[in-house]
Design an enzyme around this catalytic site. Structure first.
Site, PDB file in Angstrom:
ATOM      1  N   GLY A  55       0.813  -1.217   0.000  1.00  0.00           N
ATOM      2  CA  GLY A  55       0.000   0.000   0.000  1.00  0.00           C
ATOM      3  C   GLY A  55       0.845   1.265   0.000  1.00  0.00           C
ATOM      4  O   GLY A  55       2.032   1.215  -0.317  1.00  0.00           O
ATOM      5  N   GLU A  70       9.570   1.028  -3.713  1.00  0.00           N
ATOM      6  CA  GLU A  70       8.919   0.778  -5.004  1.00  0.00           C
ATOM      7  C   GLU A  70       8.795   2.075  -5.807  1.00  0.00           C
ATOM      8  O   GLU A  70       9.190   2.123  -6.967  1.00  0.00           O
ATOM      9  CB  GLU A  70       7.531   0.149  -4.799  1.00  0.00           C
ATOM     10  CG  GLU A  70       6.792  -0.108  -6.113  1.00  0.00           C
ATOM     11  CD  GLU A  70       5.405  -0.726  -5.917  1.00  0.00           C
ATOM     12  OE1 GLU A  70       4.985  -0.904  -4.767  1.00  0.00           O
ATOM     13  OE2 GLU A  70       4.760  -1.030  -6.940  1.00  0.00           O
TER      14      GLU A  70
END
Ligand SMILES: [Zn+2]
Length: 344
Positions: A174, A204
């Site tokens: 998330g 990421e």
């Protein structure tokens, strides 16, 4: 045999595959119709545009919007079981012999399912898939960054009964920008105590430092993506020296704007520098890809040799959360299959 045929034939494994991002579009459409869920269009080709992210997403946020519809069709036991089963069938056609599926049970309770019911349904589909297609698979339970630390703890406690009965690990996923990994430290500590493996989405779409935090504070054994490690020398050296496997997902990294283009992806540099890289799909449907296409991109866009591919596959095998028994089986099987394409 040309390279493309060899790539098809190579034995493969995928360690980073989200169930909700890897449902057949025709299945999403069929369930949406059955359940009366608004679904834009009844034309399958047109419908695909709503569940597959464009190659040029503006952001991770736009990419994640694709999951709203896919999650809405994953609220009943029979659908979760079917979706997991179909995924196993689909990967078997890519010569994937080992698959780690991940999903967040809390996202599947809107239709009255319990946490246990959701996990049991997915495991049932995986088991059925193993029986019919011979693919070994394990399940990773995802905790969400924006959920409370208490909810994460609860997931670990509830998930314990499935540990080594199909569930092998927990993950954290998330919004990386607003919710630092250490918020969920307690849940990961308990998970380690229970014997869960740990992987964490980190580095990421920025904040490479989260990689070190994930390893040091959440006891992550692998890092989901970690593609931004190169932006911080300390993080880069840490990943390299500790031999932390990175679960890289080429196409997804480009769609979420983590990386500009295939040619700019650092995976080859990482591999040549001795970082333990693995190549995975992330979301077969949302990213409109499969592992064969990902390997093809590695060869055609990034300059991987077949030997590089073999290294990536073997990295994945060793970094997997499979049992020692399954790993032994896979090592034998993969080496047998490699002999066809590689001289010793
Ligand atoms: Zn992911």
């Amino acid at each position: 045999m040309n390279n493309i045929d060899i790539i098809r034939d190579l034995p493969k494994l995928d360690l980073h595959c989200h169930l909700s991002g890897s449902i057949r579009p025709e299945t999403i459409l069929e369930i949406a119709r059955l359940e009366g869920i608004p679904h834009h269009t009844d034309d399958l080709e047109e419908f695909k545009g709503y569940v597959q992210a464009p190659s040029e997403c503006k952001s991770l946020k736009e990419y994640l919007q694709r999951f709203e519809l896919t999650l809405s069709v994953m609220q009943k036991k029979e659908y979760l079981q079917r979706i997991a089963y179909e995924l196993i069938e689909d990967v078997s056609k890519q010569n994937i012999y080992y698959l780690e599926i991940r999903f967040a049970p809390f996202f599947h309770l809107d239709g009255g399912l319990t946490f246990d019911g959701a996990v049991e349904a997915v495991l049932a589909g995986m088991e059925e898939g193993r029986r019919d297609f011979g693919v070994i698979s394990n399940l990773i339970l995802i905790l969400m960054r924006h959920h409370s630390p208490q909810k994460s703890l609860e997931a670990v406690k509830q998930g314990k009964k499935f540990l080594n009965k199909g569930v092998v690990a927990i993950d954290l996923a998330g919004n990386e920008h607003d919710f630092p990994p250490q918020l969920h430290r307690e849940a990961f500590e308990l998970a380690r105590e229970y014997g869960f493996h740990r992987t964490v989405h980190a580095g990421e779409t920025g904040i490479p430092e989260n990689i070190i935090t994930a390893v040091k504070e959440l006891h992550a054994e692998r890092i989901g993506h970690g593609v931004h490690a190169y932006r911080n020398q300390e993080v880069y050296d840490f990943v390299k020296e500790k031999g932390i496997p990175l679960e890289l997902c080429l196409t997804s990294n480009i769609q979420t704007k983590a990386i500009e283009s295939y040619s700019a992806h650092p995976i080859k540099r990482y591999l040549e520098d001795g970082i333990v890289v693995t190549a995975n799909t992330d979301n077969m449907t949302v990213s409109n890809t499969d592992l064969i296409q990902e390997y093809e991109k590695l060869v055609t866009e990034i300059g991987f040799s077949l030997e590089d591919l073999r290294r990536v596959i073997l990295n994945g095998l060793e970094a997997s959360f499979a049992s020692e028994e399954d790993k032994d089986h896979l090592r034998r099987l993969f080496n047998e299959k490699f002999e066809i394409h590689f001289s010793k």
